[in-house]
Design an enzyme around this catalytic site. Sequence first.
Site, PDB file in Angstrom:
ATOM      1  N   HIS A 307      37.057  41.337  45.296  1.00  0.00           N
ATOM      2  CA  HIS A 307      35.786  41.737  45.895  1.00  0.00           C
ATOM      3  C   HIS A 307      35.871  41.562  47.394  1.00  0.00           C
ATOM      4  CE1 HIS A 307      31.513  42.089  46.666  1.00  0.00           C
ATOM      5  NE2 HIS A 307      31.468  42.697  45.497  1.00  0.00           N
ATOM      6  N   ASP A 364      32.032  44.017  37.377  1.00  0.00           N
ATOM      7  CA  ASP A 364      32.384  45.138  36.506  1.00  0.00           C
ATOM      8  C   ASP A 364      33.383  44.774  35.422  1.00  0.00           C
ATOM      9  OD1 ASP A 364      30.777  47.040  37.740  1.00  0.00           O
ATOM     10  OD2 ASP A 364      32.222  47.315  39.356  1.00  0.00           O
TER      11      ASP A 364
END
Length: 428
Positions: A307, A364
């Site tokens: 991320h 996700d």
Amino acid sequence: MSDIAKLQIGENTYEFPLIQGTENETAIDIKTLRAVSNGVVTIDPGFKNTGSCQSAITFLDGEKGILRYRGYSIEELAEKADFLEVAYLLIFGDLPTKAQLDKFYNDILDNAIVDDDIKKIIDAFPKNAHPMGVLSSLTSSLTAFNPSSVNVDSEEDMYNAIVKIMGKFPVLVAWTMRKLNGLPLHYGSRKLGYVENVMKMMFEKPNEEYDINPIVKNALDKLLILHADHEQNCSTSTVRIVGSSHAGLFASISAGISALWGPLHGGANQAVLEMLEAIKKDGGDTKKYMGKAKDKEDPFRLMGFGHRVYKNFDPRAKIIKVAADEVLGDLGVQDPVLDIAKGLEQEALNDAYFVDRKLYPNVDFYSGIIYRAMGIPVEMFTVMFALGRLPGWIAQWKEMRLRKEPIGRPRQIYSGENYRPFVPLDKR
Ligand code: CMC
């Protein structure tokens, strides 16, 4: 700490004020840099060090794994609130009273009908069109059907545009899925809550009553809350920048949907499940795929890992992992890809490549496994992300407009040819 930053360029020293956030984040305010320095600008591809705005909506500490909406922790909101309350919180700044929430929901329901001609647009798409492309187009088309919502000059106009998109968007989401599944397009019921209604619109078959499964409803509420905002990510920045040209809310959201579609952003949830399926088909050899992810010659990346901001863990992923176990357990679904996902996570958490680069599972990684257990097709996963992100996009657009932010227009450093005289076609 001094509240001034000094920048030396050649012989000259320039001073810039520091801006301090309420959580003690610090920024150098370089608004005047170009003017005082005779044309010098900063360059920061991917905006890795650049704050594009000041915002009072979402606080995120990527080092500590903290995510808060308007001061409330994501863990508490996911546990105690429902999605509509969180939407209200993001858009209007505080948790609603019962009366405020009821009014908001009634206004949303009053605006939930979409023009029937939109069905013609849906019909014109090929059956295998990707739902994100369909959703983005349909959202953009709302502008044509609701021209009064384009120019928002007052807070009242703004409110009207907000309840319209909050009402019509779930209908478009549901119709996009029904088109994919070959089901007739229809509306839900005013008697249901926001999330229950979305479920009815998505899943109801024409020949049977649809019963809301409370486990699925709770899981969906939680997923939507966890996706509701994430400060200045790619799609949100897109919404703000498109909105900054005063293009209107629906056009701005449509642009945000396109940005979200990419596999490095929201499209990762579809990509994760496709990756897990591919690993399963290939015999479940997670080590082979770990090797591919680490090989700089191989374009493969471990989808659902890493991320831009979280360099510890993604707090959303923690909650979703627990929810995945609960939902699959409660529904009695045994999904072998859940084991592959857990295996990959374990290996990555103990692998120097991932540890050194601070790559952890993101939001996700497990969400697609839950969506699939709910009966949602894989191409719809990013659409579900968009449904959750809608209130965040709205809140950010509203904040940008109310603060009268200038049009977003970055500078560049030109690195092309210097002037060259034109050569006519017959002389080239
Ligand atoms: N698999 C393997 N290596 C990776 C991965 C990954 N998923 N993510 C980052 N790296 C490596 C990358 O190759 C680079 O290595 P090196 O320093 O040796 O060149 C290093 O880690 C830093 O990566 P980066 O691409 O510079 O980091 P970024 O901040 O620009 O990108 C990211 C963040 C999310 C785009 C990236 O981690 C990625 O592509 N992840 C997979 C896609 C994904 O899951 N996206 C969903 C993000 S969460 C949902 C959302 O909010 O959008």
